[in-house]
Enzyme design. Structure first.
Site, mmCIF file in Angstrom:
data_model
loop_
_atom_site.group_PDB
_atom_site.id
_atom_site.type_symbol
_atom_site.label_atom_id
_atom_site.label_comp_id
_atom_site.label_asym_id
_atom_site.label_seq_id
_atom_site.Cartn_x
_atom_site.Cartn_y
_atom_site.Cartn_z
ATOM 1 N N HIS A 153 1.026 -1.254 -0.025
ATOM 2 C CA HIS A 153 0.033 0.054 -0.102
ATOM 3 C C HIS A 153 0.767 1.138 0.025
ATOM 4 O O HIS A 153 1.937 1.272 0.667
ATOM 5 C CB HIS A 153 -0.975 0.050 1.121
ATOM 6 N N ASP A 168 6.502 1.913 7.192
ATOM 7 C CA ASP A 168 5.074 1.468 6.655
ATOM 8 C C ASP A 168 4.428 2.263 5.659
ATOM 9 O O ASP A 168 3.673 3.166 5.940
ATOM 10 C CB ASP A 168 4.311 1.479 8.138
ATOM 11 N N GLU A 222 -5.293 1.234 2.512
ATOM 12 C CA GLU A 222 -5.060 0.120 3.775
ATOM 13 C C GLU A 222 -5.237 0.737 5.170
ATOM 14 O O GLU A 222 -5.664 0.140 5.867
ATOM 15 C CB GLU A 222 -3.430 -0.287 3.550
ATOM 16 N N GLU A 276 4.234 -5.673 4.811
ATOM 17 C CA GLU A 276 4.092 -4.844 5.910
ATOM 18 C C GLU A 276 5.381 -5.224 6.591
ATOM 19 O O GLU A 276 5.975 -5.970 6.440
ATOM 20 C CB GLU A 276 2.891 -5.179 6.786
HETATM 21 ZN ZN LIG Z 1 1.087 -0.883 6.562
#
Ligand SMILES: [Zn+2]
Length: 376
Positions: free
Chosen positions: A78, A109, A136, A162
Site C-alpha cells: 500500500h 510502513d 490500507e 508490511e
Molecule cells: Zn502498512
C-alpha cells in the site's frame, strides 16, 4: 532472463525519497490516478518494461497493477500512510538518511517495501506482478476487493508488504471493531427510575459483562478484548440520554478463527439490553490470517527466513479469505510504523530487496498454471 543486476541501496533510496515526498497521508482527499506516488511508480515500472494500469475507484481508493510476463506470484504493497503526528522532529516528507537509518513518513510502513519492489523490477527482466493500493490505513479494503474481483484467478499466491523485519510471516490475529450507541431517557436524577433509564448505566453494565467474556474460559479469552472509548451524558444530576462505546478484539489465528470470532460477536450482542433502542454498528472486521501450509514449502524454496506470528492485522488476510494463499514480508519493524520520526534501516531495505529478488527468480522457474514443486 538476462543476469539480474545487483541492487544498489542508492537506487532503493532514490525511489523511497520520491515516494516519501509524495504525501499520501490523506488519500480520501488527495489520492487519484494522478497522485505523484502513483505517477512515480508508474514511470519506473513502465520504464522497466511492465504493462501498467491505474484504476481510480473513487474516494481515495486507487489501484496500480503492473505486470511483465506471466508469473503466479503477486506482490502487494500500500502507498497510503497515516497522518504525521505532531511529535515529528523532522520533515516527514523529506527523506533523511542518517547513520544507517532512513527517516520519513511511511519509510517503514510501507513505502520502503514499494521502493524495494521498484528496484527489483528495474534490475531484472524476470516476470513480475505488482499491485499497489491506497486505502490500507483507512481499513476500507476497497482496493483489494476490487483487485481480487478482477485479477485473483491469475495468481497462486501473494506476498503482502508490511514491516516484518524482512522475514516471511504466515499468521496474524484478526481485528474486529464495533460501536454501540446506548439510548436512555433524559430526566432529573431524583426520579425513582433514574438508574434504569440512564444510557451510561446501560453502557457500563454491558461493558462489565463484556469484560467477563474476556476472562479465562470466556468466549473472548486470549482475544485482546479492549473497550477503547466510552462517552456520553451531560451532568451528574441529569440522566444520560445517550452513551457511546467503541471496542474491539483480535482473534487468534487458527483454522477455526473466523468461527470463534463470530461466536465472540454473537456473545457480545446478546449482552445488549433487552427491548432494543440501542444501535450496534460495525466499524471494521478483518479476519485473522491463518497459515496456509503450502506456503511453508514455497517460502523455503525461495530461501527466505521464516518469521514468528505477529499481532498486527494486514490485508494478507483479505487475500487469504478469498482463497489466495498469502504471506506478509517487508522491511523494517512494526515498532517504527505510525511513530513520530518513523525510520527504516538501510540493511533492512537491502535484505528485503534480496528476498524479493529471490521470489522473482524462483517465480520464474515455477511451472505456470498447474503442477510443479511450488504450486500450492
Ligand atoms: Zn502498512
Amino acid at each position: 532472463m538476462s543476469k539480474p543486476e545487483a541492487i544498489q541501496i542508492e537506487t532503493i533510496l532514490t525511489h523511497l525519497r520520491a515516494l516519501v515526498s509524495a504525501d499520501s497521508s490523506e488519500p480520501e482527499r488527495t489520492m487519484t490516478a494522478n497522485h505523484p506516488a502513483m505517477l512515480y511508480a508508474m514511470g519506473v515500472l513502465t520504464d522497466a518494461g511492465c504493462d501498467v494500469e491505474i484504476t481510480d475507484l473513487g474516494g481515495g481508493c486507487v489501484n496500480l497493477f503492473a505486470t511483465r510476463g506471466e508469473t503466479r506470484t503477486l506482490f502487494n504493497c500500500h502507498l497510503d500512510t497515516v497522518k504525521p503526528n505532531p511529535m515529528w522532529t523532522r520533515d516527514p516528507f523529506a527523506l533523511d538518511v542518517e547513520q544507517g537509518l532512513a527517516y520519513g513518513l511511511g519509510a517503514c510502513d510501507i513505502k520502503g517495501a514499494a521502493a524495494c519492489m521498484l528496484a527489483v523490477a528495474q534490475s531484472t527482466d524476470a516476470p513480475i506482478a505488482i499491485f499497489l493500493s491506497s486505502d490500507e490505513e483507512g481499513g476500507k479494503g476497497v482496493c483489494v476487493d476490487s483487485f481480487l474481483g478482477a485479477h485473483a484467478g491469475r495468481f497462486a499466491r501473494v506476498v503482502v508488504a508490511e514491516p516484518t523485519n524482512a522475514k516471511a510471516v504466515f499468521q496474524h490475529r484478526g481485528f474486529a471493531s464495533f460501536e454501540i450507541d446506548f439510548s436512555g431517557t433524559a430526566g432529573h436524577t431524583s426520579g425513582a427510575d433514574a438508574s434504569s433509564e440512564s444510557a451510561i448505566h446501560k453502557a457500563i453494565k454491558w461493558g462489565s459483562e463484556a469484560l467477563e467474556l474476556a476472562r479465562p474460559g470466556g468466549v473472548l479469552d486470549g482475544s485482546r478484548f479492549n473497550i477503547g472509548v466510552i462517552e456520553g451524558g451531560t451532568a451528574s444530576n441529569v440522566i444520560a440520554a445517550s452513551a457511546k462505546v467503541r471496542f474491539g478484539f483480535r482473534p487468534q489465528p487458527s483454522p477455526e478463527a473466523n468461527e470463534l470470532a463470530q461466536q465472540g460477536i454473537d456473545a457480545l450482542r446478546t449482552l445488549l439490553p433487552k427491548g432494543g433502542g440501542d444501535a450496534w454498528s460495525e466499524r471494521f472486521v478483518g479476519p485473522a490470517l491463518s497459515r496456509d501450509d503450502s506456503m511453508i514449502e514455497v517460502v523455503e524454496s525461495w530461501g527466505i527466513e521464516l518469521g514468528a506470528d505477529v499481532d498486527f492485522w494486514t490485508e494478507a488476510a483479505l487475500f487469504s479469505a478469498a482463497g489466495l494463499p498469502a504471506i506478509v514480508l517487508g522491511p523494517g519493524d512494526i515498532a517504527q510504523a505510525h511513530a513520530s520520526d518513523e525510520f527504516v534501516a538501510l540493511d533492512q531495505l537491502e535484505k528485503c530487496a534480496g528476498a524479493y529478488m529471490r521470489i522473482v527468480g524462483c517465480a520464474l522457474q515455477t511451472p505456470m498454471m498447474t503442477g510443479g514443486t511450488h504450486a500450492p
